[in-house]
Design a protein around this motif. Structure first.
Motif, mmCIF file in Angstrom:
data_model
loop_
_atom_site.group_PDB
_atom_site.id
_atom_site.type_symbol
_atom_site.label_atom_id
_atom_site.label_comp_id
_atom_site.label_asym_id
_atom_site.label_seq_id
_atom_site.Cartn_x
_atom_site.Cartn_y
_atom_site.Cartn_z
ATOM 1 N N LEU A 18 0.770 -1.185 -0.036
ATOM 2 C CA LEU A 18 0.129 0.088 0.027
ATOM 3 C C LEU A 18 0.963 1.330 0.041
ATOM 4 C CD1 LEU A 18 -3.095 -0.567 2.214
ATOM 5 C CD2 LEU A 18 -2.985 -0.821 -0.163
ATOM 6 N N ASP A 19 2.000 1.167 0.431
ATOM 7 C CA ASP A 19 3.002 2.379 0.551
ATOM 8 C C ASP A 19 3.131 2.842 -0.975
ATOM 9 O OD1 ASP A 19 3.076 2.062 3.282
ATOM 10 O OD2 ASP A 19 4.850 1.350 3.465
ATOM 11 N N GLY A 20 3.424 1.865 -1.826
ATOM 12 C CA GLY A 20 3.565 2.228 -3.186
ATOM 13 C C GLY A 20 2.256 2.662 -4.021
ATOM 14 N N LEU A 21 1.170 2.683 -3.414
ATOM 15 C CA LEU A 21 0.000 2.796 -4.075
ATOM 16 C C LEU A 21 -0.383 4.355 -4.184
ATOM 17 C CD1 LEU A 21 -2.674 1.808 -5.627
ATOM 18 C CD2 LEU A 21 -3.682 1.946 -3.258
ATOM 19 N N SER A 22 -0.574 4.957 -5.374
ATOM 20 C CA SER A 22 -1.046 6.489 -5.483
ATOM 21 C C SER A 22 -1.842 6.360 -6.731
ATOM 22 C CB SER A 22 0.276 7.060 -5.626
ATOM 23 O OG SER A 22 0.784 7.147 -6.912
ATOM 24 N N MET A 23 -2.549 7.365 -6.896
ATOM 25 C CA MET A 23 -3.738 7.489 -7.858
ATOM 26 C C MET A 23 -2.524 8.001 -9.227
ATOM 27 S SD MET A 23 -6.615 7.351 -6.772
ATOM 28 C CE MET A 23 -7.790 8.245 -7.585
ATOM 29 N N ARG A 24 -1.543 8.494 -8.865
ATOM 30 C CA ARG A 24 -0.799 8.800 -10.204
ATOM 31 C C ARG A 24 -0.269 7.620 -10.749
ATOM 32 N NH1 ARG A 24 4.384 8.833 -11.172
ATOM 33 N NH2 ARG A 24 5.000 8.610 -8.621
ATOM 34 N N LYS A 25 0.410 6.820 -9.951
ATOM 35 C CA LYS A 25 0.874 5.443 -10.383
ATOM 36 C C LYS A 25 -0.006 4.386 -10.971
ATOM 37 C CE LYS A 25 4.836 4.902 -6.902
ATOM 38 N NZ LYS A 25 5.496 3.902 -6.203
ATOM 39 N N VAL A 26 -1.181 4.676 -10.365
ATOM 40 C CA VAL A 26 -2.413 3.892 -11.148
ATOM 41 C C VAL A 26 -2.920 4.373 -12.491
ATOM 42 C CG1 VAL A 26 -4.689 3.011 -10.846
ATOM 43 C CG2 VAL A 26 -3.346 3.024 -8.931
ATOM 44 N N ALA A 27 -2.730 5.613 -12.605
ATOM 45 C CA ALA A 27 -2.936 6.256 -13.819
ATOM 46 C C ALA A 27 -1.860 6.044 -14.922
ATOM 47 C CB ALA A 27 -3.074 7.594 -13.719
ATOM 48 N N ASP A 28 -0.645 6.013 -14.449
ATOM 49 C CA ASP A 28 0.418 5.834 -15.164
ATOM 50 C C ASP A 28 0.265 4.304 -15.864
ATOM 51 O OD1 ASP A 28 1.604 8.275 -14.716
ATOM 52 O OD2 ASP A 28 3.046 7.980 -13.624
ATOM 53 N N ARG A 29 -0.081 3.333 -14.928
ATOM 54 C CA ARG A 29 -0.034 1.811 -15.165
ATOM 55 C C ARG A 29 -1.189 1.596 -16.246
ATOM 56 N NH1 ARG A 29 1.848 -1.849 -11.776
ATOM 57 N NH2 ARG A 29 1.249 -4.178 -12.367
ATOM 58 N N LEU A 30 -2.173 2.600 -16.178
ATOM 59 C CA LEU A 30 -3.263 2.423 -17.289
ATOM 60 C C LEU A 30 -3.049 3.145 -18.444
ATOM 61 C CD1 LEU A 30 -6.225 2.687 -14.756
ATOM 62 C CD2 LEU A 30 -5.526 0.460 -16.102
ATOM 63 N N GLY A 31 -2.042 4.260 -18.525
ATOM 64 C CA GLY A 31 -2.091 5.047 -19.402
ATOM 65 C C GLY A 31 -2.864 6.281 -19.739
ATOM 66 N N PHE A 32 -3.306 6.587 -18.519
ATOM 67 C CA PHE A 32 -4.363 7.661 -18.386
ATOM 68 C C PHE A 32 -3.887 8.898 -17.550
ATOM 69 C CE2 PHE A 32 -6.992 4.606 -19.854
ATOM 70 C CZ PHE A 32 -7.827 5.241 -20.875
ATOM 71 N N THR A 33 -4.241 10.048 -17.651
ATOM 72 C CA THR A 33 -4.006 11.067 -16.691
ATOM 73 C C THR A 33 -4.508 10.616 -15.305
ATOM 74 O OG1 THR A 33 -5.922 12.485 -17.118
ATOM 75 C CG2 THR A 33 -3.888 12.840 -18.716
ATOM 76 N N THR A 34 -3.881 11.305 -14.175
ATOM 77 C CA THR A 34 -4.432 11.097 -12.832
ATOM 78 C C THR A 34 -5.696 11.634 -12.718
ATOM 79 O OG1 THR A 34 -2.249 11.453 -12.194
ATOM 80 C CG2 THR A 34 -3.884 11.366 -10.311
ATOM 81 N N MET A 35 -5.962 12.792 -13.138
ATOM 82 C CA MET A 35 -7.335 13.462 -13.042
ATOM 83 C C MET A 35 -8.291 12.736 -13.854
ATOM 84 S SD MET A 35 -7.141 15.868 -11.470
ATOM 85 C CE MET A 35 -8.877 16.601 -11.627
ATOM 86 N N SER A 36 -8.081 11.930 -14.724
ATOM 87 C CA SER A 36 -9.052 11.002 -15.361
ATOM 88 C C SER A 36 -9.781 10.004 -14.490
ATOM 89 C CB SER A 36 -8.625 10.406 -16.669
ATOM 90 O OG SER A 36 -7.664 9.419 -16.402
#
Length: 277
Positions: free
Chosen positions: A40-58
């Motif tokens: 969980l320490d490595g979980l962030s909305m930005r990292k999830v967005a990067d993993r999916l290829g979308f912007t964080t705001m999306s």
């Protein structure tokens, strides 16, 4: 409106089938994959967005924030436990409860971060509630008082989380140091040189206490189930001596059939509960 509850308990039938674009299911799955890899320490909305290829705001168009995402991830992972469940047919309470604990342990080994979702105010989702209900059902046919059924199941859950936290801590240390647990402890020669001054540790070492350590999960599971079984046997032996509602000791009945409740108040509470839909 509690957005966290509404999101967790949303009607899945109202959701469209997964598409190539961004949707809540893809976000949750990406979050689980990230937490499996980094905790969980490595979980962030930005990292999830990067993993999916979308912007964080999306991502925020689908989930309000990280806390809500973690809640969704937790309930989705618990859903795997329910899907894996193979309850022994016609078995007693112990084989049924043991099977569910083992299934929960397998789920936590796949997703150790589940034990990192700490605190007393984590709203459960439908999978978590369904799992809790099934675990409670394994003990409801026993002589245990309702409060003891709940306490026993809560104890089991805390035991699994405690064991899983050890996995989390080990993985975290290995990721940050690049050194395995075995290698790290194997290099502590300066510590081992000091241990002969401690007689009990030395005696256990010399008699093979550390040669083949007990598996902490298996050892703890047996002891917890043994404890619940001992309590059930105790309650069964005293079934006719305690109040069926509050568990307090009954005074001997002066005549006629044995007493069931210690007072009229307990009898009325039991009656009202049975009448409540």
């Amino acid at each position: 409106m509690d957005d966290g509850v509404e999101l967790l308990w949303r009607d899945r039938d109202d959701e469209s089938a997964p598409r190539a674009g961004l949707n809540l299911d893809r976000i949750v799955r990406a979050g689980i994959e990230l937490a499996d890899a980094e905790g969980l320490d490595g979980l962030s909305m930005r990292k999830v967005a990067d993993r999916l290829g979308f912007t964080t705001m999306s991502l925020y168009r689908h989930v309000p924030g990280r806390d809500q995402l973690v809640a969704l991830m937790r309930d989705t992972a618990i859903g795997e436990h329910l899907a894996d469940e193979e309850e022994p047919a016609g078995a007693g309470w112990r084989p049924r409860l043991e099977a569910m604990i083992r299934q929960g342990w397998r789920c936590r080994r796949r997703h150790p971060w589940l034990a990192e979702v700490r605190g007393t105010r984590n709203v459960p989702g439908p999978n978590a509630v369904a799992l809790f209900d099934r675990m409670l059902s394994t003990l409801t046919g026993t002589p245990l008082h309702p409060r003891e059924v709940i306490a026993a199941v809560n104890l089991v859950g805390r035991f699994m989380d405690a064991e899983a936290l050890t996995l989390v801590e080990t993985l975290r240390e290995e990721r940050s140091s690049g050194v395995s647990e075995e290698e790290w402890w194997g290099a502590r020669d300066s510590l081992y040189e000091r241990l002969p001054a401690y007689p009990t540790i030395t005696r256990l070492w010399e008699t093979g206490g550390w040669d083949a350590p007990e598996d902490s999960f298996e050892f703890g599971l047996r002891r917890i189930l043994d404890g619940i079984e001992a309590l059930i046997q105790e309650r069964d032996e005293k079934r006719d001596e305690t109040c069926a509602e509050c568990g307090n000791k009954l005074d001997p009945a002066p005549s006629g059939r044995p007493r069931v409740y210690c007072s009229r108040a307990c009898q009325q509470r039991a009656y009202r509960r049975r009448r409540t839909p």
